[in-house]
Scaffold this active site. Structure first.
Site, short mmCIF file in Angstrom:
data_model
loop_
_atom_site.label_atom_id
_atom_site.label_comp_id
_atom_site.label_asym_id
_atom_site.label_seq_id
_atom_site.Cartn_x
_atom_site.Cartn_y
_atom_site.Cartn_z
N GLY A 192 0.87 -1.19 0.00
CA GLY A 192 0.00 0.00 0.00
C GLY A 192 0.90 1.23 0.00
O GLY A 192 2.06 1.17 -0.37
N ASP A 200 -1.79 2.47 8.38
CA ASP A 200 -3.07 2.23 9.07
C ASP A 200 -3.00 1.12 10.10
O ASP A 200 -3.88 1.00 10.96
CB ASP A 200 -4.15 1.84 8.03
CG ASP A 200 -4.67 3.05 7.29
OD1 ASP A 200 -4.14 4.16 7.53
OD2 ASP A 200 -5.59 2.89 6.47
N GLU A 223 -18.05 11.39 -0.22
CA GLU A 223 -17.73 11.24 -1.64
C GLU A 223 -18.68 10.25 -2.31
O GLU A 223 -19.15 10.48 -3.43
CB GLU A 223 -16.26 10.83 -1.80
CG GLU A 223 -15.34 11.99 -1.46
CD GLU A 223 -13.86 11.65 -1.38
OE1 GLU A 223 -13.06 12.58 -1.29
OE2 GLU A 223 -13.49 10.47 -1.40
C1 FAD Z 1 -12.33 4.17 0.30
C2 FAD Z 1 -11.14 4.86 0.92
C3 FAD Z 1 -10.89 6.20 0.62
C4 FAD Z 1 -9.80 6.85 1.16
N1 FAD Z 1 -9.57 8.16 0.83
C5 FAD Z 1 -8.45 8.78 1.29
C6 FAD Z 1 -8.12 10.09 0.89
O1 FAD Z 1 -8.87 10.71 0.14
N2 FAD Z 1 -6.97 10.64 1.34
C7 FAD Z 1 -6.13 9.96 2.17
O2 FAD Z 1 -5.07 10.47 2.53
N3 FAD Z 1 -6.41 8.71 2.58
C8 FAD Z 1 -7.55 8.10 2.17
N4 FAD Z 1 -7.83 6.82 2.56
C9 FAD Z 1 -6.97 6.18 3.55
C10 FAD Z 1 -5.71 5.66 2.91
O3 FAD Z 1 -6.03 4.96 1.74
C11 FAD Z 1 -4.98 4.79 3.90
O4 FAD Z 1 -4.69 5.55 5.03
C12 FAD Z 1 -3.72 4.23 3.31
O5 FAD Z 1 -4.03 3.40 2.24
C13 FAD Z 1 -2.95 3.45 4.36
O6 FAD Z 1 -1.81 2.94 3.75
P1 FAD Z 1 -1.17 1.58 4.28
O7 FAD Z 1 0.08 1.40 3.53
O8 FAD Z 1 -1.11 1.60 5.75
O9 FAD Z 1 -2.22 0.47 3.91
P2 FAD Z 1 -2.95 0.06 2.50
O10 FAD Z 1 -2.72 1.18 1.56
O11 FAD Z 1 -4.29 -0.27 2.91
O12 FAD Z 1 -2.10 -1.15 2.04
C14 FAD Z 1 -2.10 -2.36 2.75
C15 FAD Z 1 -1.56 -3.44 1.82
O13 FAD Z 1 -1.31 -4.59 2.56
C16 FAD Z 1 -1.79 -5.73 1.87
N5 FAD Z 1 -2.09 -6.74 2.87
C17 FAD Z 1 -2.99 -6.66 3.85
N6 FAD Z 1 -2.96 -7.77 4.60
C18 FAD Z 1 -2.01 -8.56 4.07
C19 FAD Z 1 -1.50 -9.86 4.40
N7 FAD Z 1 -1.96 -10.54 5.44
N8 FAD Z 1 -0.51 -10.37 3.63
C20 FAD Z 1 -0.05 -9.69 2.56
N9 FAD Z 1 -0.49 -8.48 2.22
C21 FAD Z 1 -1.46 -7.91 2.97
C22 FAD Z 1 -2.98 -5.21 1.11
O14 FAD Z 1 -3.27 -6.03 -0.02
C23 FAD Z 1 -2.54 -3.82 0.73
O15 FAD Z 1 -1.91 -3.81 -0.52
C24 FAD Z 1 -8.94 6.15 2.04
C25 FAD Z 1 -9.19 4.80 2.35
C26 FAD Z 1 -10.29 4.17 1.79
C27 FAD Z 1 -10.53 2.72 2.11
#
Ligand code: FAD
Length: 718
Positions: free
Chosen positions: A312, A599, A469
């Site tokens: 992500g 997150d 949205e």
């Molecule tokens: C609908 C929606 C709209 C949003 N809009 C906004 C916005 O407008 N602006 C903003 O700043 N933020 C927004 N967010 C929040 C933002 O997307 C998140 O804060 C951000 O994606 C977090 O990044 P991350 O790297 O922690 O996790 P993620 O981006 O969620 O990535 C997690 C990754 O881990 C992988 N994964 C999970 N579990 C496993 C596992 N057990 N084994 C292997 N892989 C795994 C998943 O496939 C994914 O690719 C939004 C979120 C959503 C759901």
């Protein structure tokens, strides 16, 4: 100790790490810039030739007259020669600009200019253009071209000779283009030697751009000659050539400043010295002694192994920074794509298709030998043994970065999930789209007015950015996107109800922006219900509090979030939302080599407040952890704690309104909407996706039609 270790031991960690970071950064800038430079170069060369073609097209007599002198071909009638010249000058630039049949187009223009240079008037301009066009004959067009887009398919096509032809062209690009760069260097060096008067070649002005270099001091000429012949520090040499010619022109010591030598120097700056150069020798040495990452097998085993789980925002930011360090990286994700979640609601509302907001992970690290991408779902971590398990496989790590994000939570009411889908994955987006579109379809084929009303009622639970949205986009779909599509129902009669338990929507925004957002939603026809706590959700209704029941078959969940089970894998401390407790350096509490970011982590690094679940926060954390590991490699203990810097919040409401909060500045309405669009396109991953999203948005903005109204998920219900 193996050979690689011995080689590396010769350098201090500072030299190894710093050199690698600089080289990798330089290379990524180069690969980012080169397609754009290539496109601009083609555009500028094409417009010069096209202008000349247009003049002749407008006045056939002059064209004919000029042809007699410019392209005097004894075996061709002047009319025919003029016509051929005209076609080349009109069609050639168009093809060059499009990058379609680029080599042929460049070659025909090159020939025309060469004939004109020898037979008509010898001018420097022709020579510069010939040198640039020669590059295109040998190398072909860059990434932004039809040739590149078609190359893969043509090589495998059943067209006669396509495979050997594509192989030959591949060889030309690989070997011919570097030789051309070498030839250009020599050509420039010989020109400078002649300019200095060291040597004289009869008729030199026909094939050397002598006038362009007039006025350069001999000492500077000598330095350039040496650097060009040796192919030494070519980007610096090319920049110095540009500055020298530009400086002379500004000081009035040079007749005029032409664009075309600058473009040729730009070519050397961006693409390097080519064959037979000291730069090439240095690059090979660096590859063998510092980089070691042509292929994964070449990467030294003793480099620390860093496993990043989750591609992500956080995971990718981390790997993008880590890949420049002398480390081996394994990036594991349960999907083979990175998803741009902020635009997921546009899949759900038929504005974009999944491929527009998702990028295959493997392609992102194609050029990084030290990054291995693995498709797999991690389900256990043994931090004592430093191993983790995905499916039936396990893998060792030296450092582990958990960036597994979050998913929606129904606050313990998981039985609501089948009736109130949330938005987190592409599958969710496609399934919500199918659900929403199917509700209109079912309403069209139902004669029971009660059911029609129920089907045309859409309830969104939760008025954070995603809920707002979604509500705005569904309202627009109903009012504009589906207009005139149905014969029995009127989609604009749909009721869109946004339910929020608090006293205002967008609680993370300042109050006045919440008020603006609510007013915009209401203008779109959304019924905003504040202070309403959902107490039950079933297939045909949703209950708010004890008294209000809304009949509906579409409830969308945008309310709660729960972190991934990373905390459970480690048996680590978590908060109520399942976020793993981390220390000031984002290490999981009690662990030295395991980090949690984005997150999935619970950090108070926003000046003592919880870091929000936003994409920029995840990115900042990913970069921080990579920097932390870099400091460890350098044995540097001075690592400042992670401090989140809030860059602002944005939310859009329909096609002309949005709210933006940057703390020092707040925007709403159309300006915020434009900003929202620019930011989202800018942060999308991959040029293809940016173009696809822009094209889709422009299309739907002007036509008010949505192109992705496909129901691709089956439904057994009536
Ligand atoms: C609908 C929606 C709209 C949003 N809009 C906004 C916005 O407008 N602006 C903003 O700043 N933020 C927004 N967010 C929040 C933002 O997307 C998140 O804060 C951000 O994606 C977090 O990044 P991350 O790297 O922690 O996790 P993620 O981006 O969620 O990535 C997690 C990754 O881990 C992988 N994964 C999970 N579990 C496993 C596992 N057990 N084994 C292997 N892989 C795994 C998943 O496939 C994914 O690719 C939004 C979120 C959503 C759901």
């Amino acid at each position: 100790m193996n050979d690689q270790m011995l080689q590396e031991e010769r350098f201090s960690p500072f030299v190894r790490v710093t050199l690698r970071i600089w080289i990798k950064t330089y290379r990524s800038i180069q690969s980012l810039v080169s397609p754009f430079f290539d496109l601009i170069l083609r555009l500028l060369v094409a417009q010069a030739i096209f202008r000349s073609g247009l003049v002749k097209l407008g006045d056939w007599d002059t064209a004919l007259n000029l042809a007699r002198f410019e392209y005097p071909v004894s075996w061709m009638a002047p009319e025919t020669a003029a016509l051929v010249g005209l076609v080349i000058e009109i069609a050639g630039p168009v093809l060059l600009l499009l990058g379609l049949f680029t080599r042929g187009a460049a070659f025909s223009i090159l020939l025309l200019l060469a004939v004109s240079q020898v037979e008509y008037v010898a001018i420097d301009l022709n020579l510069w253009l010939i040198a640039i066009l020669g590059w295109y004959v040998l190398r072909g067009a860059g990434a932004f071209s039809f040739d590149r887009a078609l190359a893969g398919g043509l090589g495998d096509s059943a067209l006669p000779f396509s495979r050997p032809l594509m192989t030959c062209l591949g060889w030309l690009t690989k070997f011919g283009a570097p030789v051309w760069l070498w030839a250009v260097r020599l050509w420039l060096a010989v020109t400078l030697v002649v300019v200095m008067g060291i040597s004289w070649i009869p008729g030199a002005s026909t094939f050397l751009p002598l006038e362009s270099f007039a006025g350069i001091h001999p000492a500077i000429c000598n330095a350039f000659v040496a650097a060009l012949i040796l192919g030494l520090l070519m980007p610096v040499t090319a920049a110095a050539l540009m500055l020298t010619l530009g400086g002379l022109a500004v000081m009035g010591l040079h007749p005029d400043l032409s664009l075309y030598p600058m473009l040729l120097f730009g070519l050397l700056l961006v693409f390097g010295a080519g064959a037979f150069s000291v730069d090439g020798v240095i690059a090979n040495w660096l590859e063998r002694n510092i980089l070691f990452d042509r292929k994964y097998e070449d990467v030294p085993d003793h480099w620390p192994h860093i496993v990043v789980v989750g591609a992500g925002f956080g995971g990718l930011a981390c790997v993008n920074r880590l890949k420049n360090l002398p480390v081996r990286i394994t990036l594991i994700d349960r999907h083979n794509y990175h998803l741009f979640q902020p635009l997921l609601y546009q899949i759900a509302t038929a504005a974009l298709s999944p491929a527009d907001v998702a990028t295959p992970i493997r392609g992102l690290f194609r050029k990084d030998g030290n990054v291995r991408v693995v498709l797999g779902e991690v389900n256990a971590v043994d931090s004592k043994a430093k191993t983790l398990t995905y499916g039936q496989n396990s893998i060792d790590y030296d450092y582990l970065v958990l960036a597994t994000g979050a998913s929606h939570s129904y606050f313990g009411k998981d039985e609501w999930a089948p009736h109130a889908p949330g938005l987190k994955t592409i599958e969710d987006g496609v399934s919500v789209r199918a659900h929403v579109l199917r509700a209109f379809e079912k309403a069209e084929s139902t004669s029971d007015p009660e059911r029609v009303r129920r089907l045309l009622t859409f309830v969104i639970v939760g008025a954070g950015p995603t809920g707002v949205e979604l509500a705005g986009a569904i309202a627009e779909l109903a009012h504009h996107g589906l207009k005139d599509e149905f014969s029995r129902i009127d989609p604009s009669q749909a009721r869109i109800i946004l339910v929020q338990s608090g006293d205002r929507i967008l609680p993370a925004f300042p109050e006045q922006l919440s008020a603006h957002a609510q007013a915009s939603l209401e203008k779109l026809g959304v019924d905003v219900r504040l202070g309403g706590r959902v107490t039950n959700i079933a297939a045909d209704h949703v209950q708010i509090g004890d008294e209000v029941t809304i009949d509906t078959e579409t409830v969308l969940w945008a309310a709660g979030v729960i972190a991934s089970p990373a905390g459970e894998w480690l048996g680590a401390e978590t908060d109520r939302a399942g976020r793993v407790a981390v220390d000031a350096h984002l290490r999981v509490k009690g662990e030295q080599h395991v980090f949690a970011i984005g997150d999935t982590a619970g950090s108070d690094a926003w000046a003592g407040n919880p870091v929000p679940g936003l994409a920029p926060a995840a990115k900042q954390a990913g970069t921080y952890v990579a920097n932390y590991i870099e400091k460890q490699l350098l044995n540097d203990e001075s690592i400042a704690p992670f401090a989140y810097k809030h860059q602002g919040s944005l939310a859009t409401i329909g096609r002309k309104s949005a709210v933006a909060d940057f703390g020092f500045m707040q925007l709403h309405g159309a300006p915020a909407w434009w900003l929202w669009g620019a930011v989202h396109v800018g942060f999308l991953s991959g040029t293809r996706n940016r173009i696809a999203v822009l094209v889709n948005w422009i299309w739907s903005y002007f036509t008010q039609k949505l192109g992705i109204r496909l129901i691709t998920v089956t439904d057994s219900g009536a």
